[in-house]
Write an enzyme that holds these catalytic residues in place. Structure first.
Site, PDB file in Angstrom:
ATOM      1  N   HIS A 152      -2.336   7.594   7.385  1.00 33.81           N
ATOM      2  CA  HIS A 152      -1.329   8.466   6.745  1.00 33.81           C
ATOM      3  C   HIS A 152      -1.992   9.757   6.252  1.00 33.81           C
ATOM      4  CE1 HIS A 152       2.373   6.201   6.768  1.00 33.81           C
ATOM      5  NE2 HIS A 152       1.836   5.150   6.181  1.00 33.81           N
ATOM      6  N   HIS A 205      -4.556   1.666   7.841  1.00 36.89           N
ATOM      7  CA  HIS A 205      -3.176   2.154   7.957  1.00 36.89           C
ATOM      8  C   HIS A 205      -2.944   3.315   6.977  1.00 36.89           C
ATOM      9  CE1 HIS A 205       1.330   1.305   8.264  1.00 36.89           C
ATOM     10  NE2 HIS A 205       1.257   2.030   7.154  1.00 36.89           N
ATOM     11  N   GLU A 206      -3.397   3.131   5.726  1.00 38.00           N
ATOM     12  CA  GLU A 206      -3.181   4.184   4.709  1.00 38.00           C
ATOM     13  C   GLU A 206      -4.034   5.416   5.013  1.00 38.00           C
ATOM     14  OE1 GLU A 206      -0.676   3.656   3.069  1.00 38.00           O
ATOM     15  OE2 GLU A 206      -0.557   1.481   3.191  1.00 38.00           O
ATOM     16  N   GLY A 227       0.840  -1.202   0.000  1.00 38.81           N
ATOM     17  CA  GLY A 227       0.000   0.000   0.000  1.00 38.81           C
ATOM     18  C   GLY A 227       0.867   1.241   0.000  1.00 38.81           C
ATOM     19  N   GLN A 232       2.869   9.940   1.933  1.00 40.31           N
ATOM     20  CA  GLN A 232       4.209   9.353   2.029  1.00 40.31           C
ATOM     21  C   GLN A 232       5.134   9.810   0.904  1.00 40.31           C
ATOM     22  OE1 GLN A 232       2.276   5.301   2.536  1.00 40.31           O
ATOM     23  NE2 GLN A 232       4.165   4.998   3.686  1.00 40.31           N
ATOM     24  N   CYS A 244       5.666  -0.408   7.440  1.00 39.52           N
ATOM     25  CA  CYS A 244       5.398   0.868   6.767  1.00 39.52           C
ATOM     26  C   CYS A 244       6.627   1.257   5.956  1.00 39.52           C
ATOM     27  CB  CYS A 244       5.107   1.943   7.826  1.00 39.52           C
ATOM     28  SG  CYS A 244       4.693   3.544   7.114  1.00 39.52           S
ATOM     29  N   LEU A 245       6.390   1.657   4.715  1.00 34.55           N
ATOM     30  CA  LEU A 245       7.515   2.062   3.859  1.00 34.55           C
ATOM     31  C   LEU A 245       8.174   3.333   4.384  1.00 34.55           C
ATOM     32  CD1 LEU A 245       5.867   1.320   0.390  1.00 34.55           C
ATOM     33  CD2 LEU A 245       7.477  -0.118   1.670  1.00 34.55           C
TER      34      LEU A 245
END
Ligand code: K1U
Ligand code: ZN
Length: 168
Positions: free
Chosen positions: A138, A134-135, A46, A51, A92-93
């Site tokens: 962000h 989660h996204e 994702g 991000q 997480c990236l």
């Protein structure tokens, strides 16, 4: 298409609140294509526009093994969340090499616009429900480590700051 640089925690830009997309036009479709390329390259399952330092409500997700089932959520809204909660190991990236458990509603219904600007609503469970939540965090300026203890967060923050200094 282009690979976009991913912001790393504790970059303060990760705390920016994303604005709704006013019109799903070519510029947004290009952003989605670039985000998808960046997510596949990372690799991740994702990515939220926050991000990549674009503060618009855009999310891409692909949970398929063959990485050919891109899901796009523009201006996503959770319309229902289950009372039942579940713990999942999250990554997480923007927080490379850290994974930890977060408790979230096990199922959610999410309403969003697709790549053509058409509204849709889905019910998600399992990893899709986790990933959507989660996204969406962000987009609200929240990174998953903010669910962890302040001690864990401080450790993660100092390790990533050190890593960033060494990379210069
Ligand atoms: O938001 C992000 O940074 C993407 C993140 C999504 C996510 C993963 C796990 C739980 C919740 C949300 C990631 O993609 S981290 C990388 C990852 O999980 C993964 C990478 C390659 C293959 C399989 C998983
Ligand atoms: Zn993340």
């Amino acid at each position: 298409m282009a690979l976009l640089p991913i912001l790393h925690y504790p970059d303060p830009r990760l705390h920016t609140i994303a604005k709704p997309v006013e019109r799903v036009d070519e510029k947004i479709r290009q952003l989605v294509a670039d985000m998808a390329e960046t997510m596949y390259d990372a690799p991740g399952i994702g990515l939220a526009a926050t991000q990549v330092n674009v503060h618009l409500q855009v999310i891409v997700i692909d949970l398929s093994d063959d990485r050919d089932q891109l899901q796009v959520f523009i201006n996503p809204q959770i319309t229902w969340a289950s009372v039942e909660k579940k713990n999942w190991q999250e990554g997480c990236l923007s927080v490379p090499d850290f994974f930890d458990e977060v408790e979230r509603p096990a199922e959610v219904k999410v309403k969003a616009l697709d790549i053509d600007g058409q509204e849709f609503e889905i019910k998600a469970d399992g990893l899709l429900a986790v990933c959507i939540q989660h996204e969406m965090d962000h987009l609200k300026g929240k990174v998953f480590v903010e669910y962890l203890s302040s001690l864990k967060r401080m450790r993660i923050s100092s390790k990533l700051k050190k890593k960033a200094r060494l990379a210069l």
